[in-house]
Design an enzyme around this catalytic site. Sequence first.
Site, PDB file in Angstrom:
ATOM      1  N   GLY A  13      19.428   6.401   7.130  1.00 31.94           N
ATOM      2  CA  GLY A  13      19.705   4.988   7.327  1.00 31.94           C
ATOM      3  C   GLY A  13      20.582   4.417   6.225  1.00 31.94           C
ATOM      4  O   GLY A  13      20.933   5.099   5.262  1.00 31.94           O
ATOM      5  N   ASP A  14      20.966   3.158   6.394  1.00 31.53           N
ATOM      6  CA  ASP A  14      21.763   2.431   5.389  1.00 31.53           C
ATOM      7  C   ASP A  14      23.140   3.052   5.165  1.00 31.53           C
ATOM      8  O   ASP A  14      23.704   2.943   4.079  1.00 31.53           O
ATOM      9  CB  ASP A  14      21.018   2.357   4.047  1.00 31.53           C
ATOM     10  CG  ASP A  14      19.596   1.861   4.187  1.00 31.53           C
ATOM     11  OD1 ASP A  14      19.422   0.779   4.760  1.00 31.53           O
ATOM     12  OD2 ASP A  14      18.671   2.564   3.745  1.00 31.53           O
ATOM     13  N   ALA A  40      15.556  -2.862  11.074  1.00 27.87           N
ATOM     14  CA  ALA A  40      16.932  -2.493  10.754  1.00 27.87           C
ATOM     15  C   ALA A  40      17.568  -3.604   9.927  1.00 27.87           C
ATOM     16  O   ALA A  40      17.181  -4.758  10.025  1.00 27.87           O
ATOM     17  CB  ALA A  40      17.729  -2.279  12.042  1.00 27.87           C
ATOM     18  N   GLY A  41      18.553  -3.251   9.124  1.00 29.33           N
ATOM     19  CA  GLY A  41      19.288  -4.251   8.362  1.00 29.33           C
ATOM     20  C   GLY A  41      20.752  -3.887   8.323  1.00 29.33           C
ATOM     21  O   GLY A  41      21.141  -2.945   7.640  1.00 29.33           O
ATOM     22  N   HIS A  42      21.569  -4.601   9.092  1.00 27.58           N
ATOM     23  CA  HIS A  42      22.998  -4.306   9.157  1.00 27.58           C
ATOM     24  C   HIS A  42      23.767  -5.402   8.427  1.00 27.58           C
ATOM     25  O   HIS A  42      23.743  -6.557   8.832  1.00 27.58           O
ATOM     26  CB  HIS A  42      23.462  -4.196  10.608  1.00 27.58           C
ATOM     27  CG  HIS A  42      22.921  -2.983  11.295  1.00 27.58           C
ATOM     28  ND1 HIS A  42      23.135  -2.715  12.631  1.00 27.58           N
ATOM     29  CD2 HIS A  42      22.173  -1.951  10.834  1.00 27.58           C
ATOM     30  CE1 HIS A  42      22.534  -1.564  12.949  1.00 27.58           C
ATOM     31  NE2 HIS A  42      21.949  -1.101  11.875  1.00 27.58           N
ATOM     32  N   THR A 130       8.426  -0.884   6.615  1.00 26.99           N
ATOM     33  CA  THR A 130       8.890  -2.226   6.258  1.00 26.99           C
ATOM     34  C   THR A 130       7.780  -3.262   6.400  1.00 26.99           C
ATOM     35  O   THR A 130       7.962  -4.415   6.025  1.00 26.99           O
ATOM     36  CB  THR A 130      10.067  -2.654   7.157  1.00 26.99           C
ATOM     37  OG1 THR A 130       9.655  -2.606   8.526  1.00 26.99           O
ATOM     38  CG2 THR A 130      11.265  -1.739   6.942  1.00 26.99           C
ATOM     39  N   LEU A 333      33.301   5.415   0.091  1.00 29.15           N
ATOM     40  CA  LEU A 333      34.075   6.341  -0.735  1.00 29.15           C
ATOM     41  C   LEU A 333      34.400   5.703  -2.082  1.00 29.15           C
ATOM     42  O   LEU A 333      34.397   6.375  -3.123  1.00 29.15           O
ATOM     43  CB  LEU A 333      35.372   6.735  -0.014  1.00 29.15           C
ATOM     44  CG  LEU A 333      36.270   7.717  -0.773  1.00 29.15           C
ATOM     45  CD1 LEU A 333      35.608   9.092  -0.861  1.00 29.15           C
ATOM     46  CD2 LEU A 333      37.637   7.825  -0.110  1.00 29.15           C
ATOM     47  N   ASP A 334      34.637   4.391  -2.072  1.00 30.10           N
ATOM     48  CA  ASP A 334      35.003   3.679  -3.300  1.00 30.10           C
ATOM     49  C   ASP A 334      33.898   3.695  -4.350  1.00 30.10           C
ATOM     50  O   ASP A 334      34.173   3.538  -5.548  1.00 30.10           O
ATOM     51  CB  ASP A 334      35.371   2.230  -2.975  1.00 30.10           C
ATOM     52  CG  ASP A 334      34.288   1.525  -2.178  1.00 30.10           C
ATOM     53  OD1 ASP A 334      33.987   1.988  -1.050  1.00 30.10           O
ATOM     54  OD2 ASP A 334      33.715   0.533  -2.675  1.00 30.10           O
TER      55      ASP A 334
END
Length: 435
Positions: A13-14, A40-42, A130, A333-334
């Site tokens: 996740g995440d 979920a946390g988007h 959660t 990637l950063d």
Amino acid sequence: MSKNVVVIGTQWGDEGKGKIVDWLTDQAQGVVRFQGGHNAGHTLVIGGKQTVLHLIPSGILRKDVACYIGNGVVVSPQALLDEVGMLERAGIDVLSRLRISEACPLILPCHVALDNAREIARGLGKIGTTGRGIGPAYEDKVARRAVRLQDLFHRDRFAAKLGEILDYHNFVLKNYFQSPVVDFQQTMDETLSLVERIRPMVADVPRLLFEANRAGANLLFEGAQGALLDIDHGTYPFVTSSNCIAGAATTGSGIGPQMLHYVLGITKAYTTRVGAGPFPTELDDDVGRHLAKRGNEFGATTGRPRRCGWFDAAALKRSIQINGVSGLCVTKLDVMDGVETLRLGVGYKMMGKGEEEKFSAIMPVGAEELASCEPVYEEMPGWSGSTVGIRNFEQLPMAARNYLKRMEEVCEVSIDMISTGPDREETIVLRHPFE
């Protein structure tokens, strides 16, 4: 001709699914949630403004995109309306664009009470839920005693079903956990007070999806959590209570498997995990702290700090196999900028059945087996330049390009997209999933 894409997380996740789903909805007419709940946390960042969604599909931030919550999602009526209200206060039209399956099981106060009582009782052995009642709600679904969304529109039917599950859960709360029971009348009154606000959004979602597909609409199926948290294929028992893999898009929405055309697997350039469970490439050093700080690794739902580690190709290969991944999107990637030496997990040392050590290039099944694995690494040079906001692959530092190419080689799947920052536009596209 329509093309339908499933977006799934390939780790724990995440992975950054919300941003990618939002970006892809530029070519989609509908976005579908098919499993999980408001656990979920988007997190989406658009023009520098951050929005966190827990239940409603990420496509809601795109004007004219239809959003659907399928039957595989467990729904808290109050959490749903809280999120609707938050979006409406931001000027987003929700009621005319969101449709929720009448077959969705409900999360009720007894589920939350039971979830928290269990975690307290487990003590140090807790799973790390959660605490939002997701697991107990799915249990009621499987036990065929769940209250479904359609039951709310029939007062007597709702009362009878609510009484049945409260008798069951209150007995457990009182006699097993010595916890306070949940009041029947209060639960009924509070839940029914929400019905008229929910009613306009409830619909026959499988029929709507079938008709949209037949009319030529591109549909995007938005997975929650990650494949390694899947109830069947994840690191059991440190998993969620739903199927998080691409195949769940069919059972959780009512669309046929032949109507799914491409599976995009989302993976970070490193690995994270929230809560308990084995994590072979976990870092407890300055690099791990660098990843956590620079990557802002705190759960969007719970706020808990995420555990950080090196990229684990063996775990990703398991996800690629069980999801039938067509292409990968590498996010964050950063965050790797400035790490002098990178380590890429290519497999594990593990004990064979004859108690002899062997090498495995793919993650084993089950938490106990994974906990006994020792990661095997390849080292690669990092890069000092910034990758933030780069939108062209050739503009990335050579070391970053080599790192991504090695990921492709080890995982044996093409990298089709790369995220170089949290904003919608900070994205490199090598092959568009909808094209």
